[in-house]
Design a protein around this motif. Structure first.
Motif, PDB file in Angstrom:
ATOM      1  N   HIS A 162       0.836  -1.194   0.000  1.00 25.45           N
ATOM      2  CA  HIS A 162       0.000   0.000   0.000  1.00 25.45           C
ATOM      3  C   HIS A 162       0.880   1.258   0.000  1.00 25.45           C
ATOM      4  CE1 HIS A 162      -3.763  -2.012   0.258  1.00 25.45           C
ATOM      5  NE2 HIS A 162      -3.572  -2.517   1.468  1.00 25.45           N
ATOM      6  N   ALA A 163       0.310   2.372  -0.481  1.00 30.43           N
ATOM      7  CA  ALA A 163       1.036   3.650  -0.567  1.00 30.43           C
ATOM      8  C   ALA A 163       2.355   3.454  -1.310  1.00 30.43           C
ATOM      9  CB  ALA A 163       1.264   4.246   0.821  1.00 30.43           C
ATOM     10  N   ALA A 164       2.279   2.782  -2.441  1.00 32.32           N
ATOM     11  CA  ALA A 164       3.486   2.387  -3.170  1.00 32.32           C
ATOM     12  C   ALA A 164       4.194   3.554  -3.833  1.00 32.32           C
ATOM     13  CB  ALA A 164       3.138   1.334  -4.218  1.00 32.32           C
ATOM     14  N   ALA A 165       3.559   4.723  -3.886  1.00 32.43           N
ATOM     15  CA  ALA A 165       4.216   5.899  -4.457  1.00 32.43           C
ATOM     16  C   ALA A 165       4.921   6.732  -3.399  1.00 32.43           C
ATOM     17  CB  ALA A 165       3.203   6.778  -5.193  1.00 32.43           C
ATOM     18  N   GLY A 166       4.770   6.363  -2.122  1.00 27.70           N
ATOM     19  CA  GLY A 166       5.422   7.091  -1.046  1.00 27.70           C
ATOM     20  C   GLY A 166       6.871   6.696  -0.882  1.00 27.70           C
ATOM     21  N   GLY A 167       7.526   7.314   0.106  1.00 30.45           N
ATOM     22  CA  GLY A 167       8.944   7.073   0.297  1.00 30.45           C
ATOM     23  C   GLY A 167       9.263   5.624   0.593  1.00 30.45           C
ATOM     24  N   VAL A 168       8.629   5.044   1.614  1.00 31.33           N
ATOM     25  CA  VAL A 168       8.863   3.636   1.937  1.00 31.33           C
ATOM     26  C   VAL A 168       8.299   2.742   0.841  1.00 31.33           C
ATOM     27  CG1 VAL A 168       8.387   1.779   3.571  1.00 31.33           C
ATOM     28  CG2 VAL A 168       8.921   4.066   4.413  1.00 31.33           C
ATOM     29  N   GLY A 169       7.130   3.097   0.316  1.00 33.71           N
ATOM     30  CA  GLY A 169       6.482   2.273  -0.693  1.00 33.71           C
ATOM     31  C   GLY A 169       7.340   2.057  -1.924  1.00 33.71           C
ATOM     32  N   GLN A 170       7.963   3.119  -2.406  1.00 35.68           N
ATOM     33  CA  GLN A 170       8.819   2.974  -3.590  1.00 35.68           C
ATOM     34  C   GLN A 170      10.021   2.081  -3.303  1.00 35.68           C
ATOM     35  OE1 GLN A 170       9.610   6.416  -6.132  1.00 35.68           O
ATOM     36  NE2 GLN A 170       8.121   7.599  -4.945  1.00 35.68           N
ATOM     37  N   ILE A 171      10.592   2.232  -2.113  1.00 37.59           N
ATOM     38  CA  ILE A 171      11.734   1.384  -1.756  1.00 37.59           C
ATOM     39  C   ILE A 171      11.304  -0.072  -1.667  1.00 37.59           C
ATOM     40  CG2 ILE A 171      13.428   0.884   0.038  1.00 37.59           C
ATOM     41  CD1 ILE A 171      13.418   3.899   0.691  1.00 37.59           C
ATOM     42  N   LEU A 172      10.158  -0.322  -1.038  1.00 39.83           N
ATOM     43  CA  LEU A 172       9.663  -1.694  -0.944  1.00 39.83           C
ATOM     44  C   LEU A 172       9.469  -2.311  -2.321  1.00 39.83           C
ATOM     45  CD1 LEU A 172       6.995  -1.417   1.917  1.00 39.83           C
ATOM     46  CD2 LEU A 172       9.118  -2.732   1.996  1.00 39.83           C
ATOM     47  N   CYS A 173       8.856  -1.557  -3.223  1.00 40.37           N
ATOM     48  CA  CYS A 173       8.617  -2.088  -4.570  1.00 40.37           C
ATOM     49  C   CYS A 173       9.915  -2.459  -5.269  1.00 40.37           C
ATOM     50  CB  CYS A 173       7.844  -1.077  -5.411  1.00 40.37           C
ATOM     51  SG  CYS A 173       6.122  -0.828  -4.940  1.00 40.37           S
ATOM     52  N   ARG A 174      10.846  -1.541  -5.288  1.00 42.50           N
ATOM     53  CA  ARG A 174      12.082  -1.769  -6.046  1.00 42.50           C
ATOM     54  C   ARG A 174      12.917  -2.884  -5.415  1.00 42.50           C
ATOM     55  NH1 ARG A 174      13.174   3.119  -6.791  1.00 42.50           N
ATOM     56  NH2 ARG A 174      12.620   3.255  -8.991  1.00 42.50           N
ATOM     57  N   TRP A 175      13.048  -2.861  -4.094  1.00 42.57           N
ATOM     58  CA  TRP A 175      13.882  -3.863  -3.415  1.00 42.57           C
ATOM     59  C   TRP A 175      13.229  -5.242  -3.514  1.00 42.57           C
ATOM     60  CZ3 TRP A 175      16.397  -2.534   2.000  1.00 42.57           C
ATOM     61  CH2 TRP A 175      17.446  -3.408   2.248  1.00 42.57           C
ATOM     62  N   ALA A 176      11.901  -5.296  -3.329  1.00 41.96           N
ATOM     63  CA  ALA A 176      11.210  -6.583  -3.422  1.00 41.96           C
ATOM     64  C   ALA A 176      11.361  -7.190  -4.816  1.00 41.96           C
ATOM     65  CB  ALA A 176       9.738  -6.417  -3.068  1.00 41.96           C
ATOM     66  N   LYS A 177      11.282  -6.370  -5.843  1.00 44.49           N
ATOM     67  CA  LYS A 177      11.489  -6.873  -7.204  1.00 44.49           C
ATOM     68  C   LYS A 177      12.891  -7.439  -7.370  1.00 44.49           C
ATOM     69  CE  LYS A 177       9.591  -7.103 -10.402  1.00 44.49           C
ATOM     70  NZ  LYS A 177       8.866  -8.309 -10.909  1.00 44.49           N
TER      71      LYS A 177
ATOM     72  N   ILE B 241      21.688   0.029  -1.758  1.00 44.35           N
ATOM     73  CA  ILE B 241      21.817   1.295  -2.495  1.00 44.35           C
ATOM     74  C   ILE B 241      22.883   1.158  -3.583  1.00 44.35           C
ATOM     75  CG2 ILE B 241      22.524   3.712  -2.314  1.00 44.35           C
ATOM     76  CD1 ILE B 241      21.291   3.722   0.510  1.00 44.35           C
ATOM     77  N   ALA B 242      24.021   0.582  -3.218  1.00 43.02           N
ATOM     78  CA  ALA B 242      25.114   0.420  -4.184  1.00 43.02           C
ATOM     79  C   ALA B 242      24.693  -0.453  -5.356  1.00 43.02           C
ATOM     80  CB  ALA B 242      26.344  -0.176  -3.492  1.00 43.02           C
ATOM     81  N   ALA B 243      23.835  -1.442  -5.079  1.00 45.44           N
ATOM     82  CA  ALA B 243      23.367  -2.340  -6.137  1.00 45.44           C
ATOM     83  C   ALA B 243      22.232  -1.745  -6.956  1.00 45.44           C
ATOM     84  CB  ALA B 243      22.911  -3.665  -5.520  1.00 45.44           C
ATOM     85  N   GLY B 244      21.727  -0.581  -6.545  1.00 41.47           N
ATOM     86  CA  GLY B 244      20.618   0.049  -7.245  1.00 41.47           C
ATOM     87  C   GLY B 244      19.257  -0.453  -6.824  1.00 41.47           C
ATOM     88  N   HIS B 245      19.210  -1.336  -5.811  1.00 42.93           N
ATOM     89  CA  HIS B 245      17.927  -1.863  -5.352  1.00 42.93           C
ATOM     90  C   HIS B 245      17.160  -0.842  -4.517  1.00 42.93           C
ATOM     91  CE1 HIS B 245      19.658  -5.361  -6.930  1.00 42.93           C
ATOM     92  NE2 HIS B 245      20.103  -5.932  -5.841  1.00 42.93           N
ATOM     93  N   VAL B 246      17.873   0.111  -3.934  1.00 48.02           N
ATOM     94  CA  VAL B 246      17.270   1.199  -3.169  1.00 48.02           C
ATOM     95  C   VAL B 246      17.774   2.504  -3.758  1.00 48.02           C
ATOM     96  CG1 VAL B 246      17.144   2.343  -0.918  1.00 48.02           C
ATOM     97  CG2 VAL B 246      17.055  -0.155  -1.048  1.00 48.02           C
TER      98      VAL B 246
END
Length: 326
Positions: free
Chosen positions: A148-163, A288-293
């Motif tokens: 939920h709230a996938a466009a927010g600060g935590v939400g975007q990180i969760l999406c990218r890292w989970a992928k 972060i270094a890997a681009g996941h965050v």
């Protein structure tokens, strides 16, 4: 002794309760360092605490995270020296300031690959994502997650890292534009939860599959539907309340919804031990270094504009992180 410009509140209330005061800053004590802050992170918990929803003893400062440079080192500190770049997210309330004395054990040394502003923008949020994805549930390839709230600060990180961890991600957001942001952050499917019937839209997008884990930071407006969206024996992770506290439920409802698991975790207990905190921080810096965050800064305000920063956050019209600059 030096002076610090720091935000203080003397009564709970709206953004107008935020005041900047001159505060005396003594030399760092045993185990402390003085940090000149260069970038300050904003988190929605700051709003809750300003309002009094999570009451603090008054008067109080606000803010949980910032990045900066060590200016002075107190007795007994061996791991840091003047000039070191550091970041923190659990060193005591009061990050809304230009200088602070902080416990050295609560600071993580920043690698050269992470800028001060990026660190302030995402450290608290990335550390939140770290425990959600690696501790609350250790995400594995093939997991279907609802964020939920996938466009927010935590939400975007969760999406990218989970992928990056191999999950399939459904993100929800409150508008078509925010759904596009969620997709850009890595969500395989994006659902507008401001529209009626969004749980059905999620099932249509996934071919009828429900989520192994639901990450819910919205609370009141989404929680009961989050239970509907979890697969049998799935996990609902309630870690915030942007729309208000989630409604109370009878435990039997979890059985009726599919023998669900429900948890209400927090980032602070996951990082209470200094060694664990620094190990978690290293995992974040590696991501972060890997681009996941990646830092997604939606707005920048000076410390003098802190009230406006809170108004913008409460309007829920921003995407990404808010950064305050001393």
């Amino acid at each position: 002794m030096t002076m610090s410009r720091a935000v203080r509140i003397r009564e709970f209330g709206g953004p107008e309760a935020l005041r900047i005061e001159q505060v005396e800053l003594p030399d760092p004590g045993v185990g402390e360092v003085t940090v000149r802050q260069t970038a300050i992170g904003f988190n929605f918990i700051d709003v809750y605490q300003r309002r009094g929803a999570y009451p603090l003893p008054l008067p109080t400062g606000l803010g949980h995270e910032a990045a900066g440079v060590v200016e002075a080192v107190g007795p007994g500190v061996a791991e840091l020296r003047a000039g070191d770049r550091v970041v923190y997210m659990n060193a005591g309330i009061g990050a809304y300031a230009d200088r602070r004395n902080l416990p050295a054990e609560r600071l993580a040394t920043l690698p050269a690959s992470v800028s001060d502003e990026d660190a302030a923008a995402i450290f608290f949020k990335a550390m939140t994502a770290q425990y959600l994805l690696r501790k609350t549930h250790r995400v594995a390839p093939g997991d279907l997650l609802l964020v939920h709230a996938a466009a927010g600060g935590v939400g975007q990180i969760l999406c990218r890292w989970a992928k990056a961890l191999g999950a399939e991600v459904v993100g929800t957001a409150g508008s078509a534009a925010k759904c596009e942001i969620a997709r850009a952050a890595g969500a395989d499917h994006a659902i507008d939860y401001s529209k009626p019937g969004w749980p059905e839209a999620m099932l249509k997008a996934t071919g009828g599959r429900k989520a192994r884990v639901v990450y819910d930071s919205v609370g009141k407006d989404t929680f009961l539907h989050s239970l509907d969206c979890a697969a049998p024996f799935g996990l609902v992770v309630l870690y915030g309340a942007a729309s208000g506290p989630a409604p109370a439920i009878e435990p039997e409802l979890l059985n009726k919804k599919g023998c669900l698991f429900l948890t209400r975790p927090s980032v602070f207990p996951h990082n209470a031990d200094p060694a664990t905190f620094r190990a978690n921080a290293v995992e974040v810096f590696q991501a972060i270094a890997a681009g996941h965050v990646q830092a997604a800064i939606g707005a920048r305000f000076s410390l003098d504009e802190v009230a406006q920063a809170h108004r913008v956050a409460e309007s829920r019209t921003t995407t990404g992180a808010i950064v305050l600059r001393p």
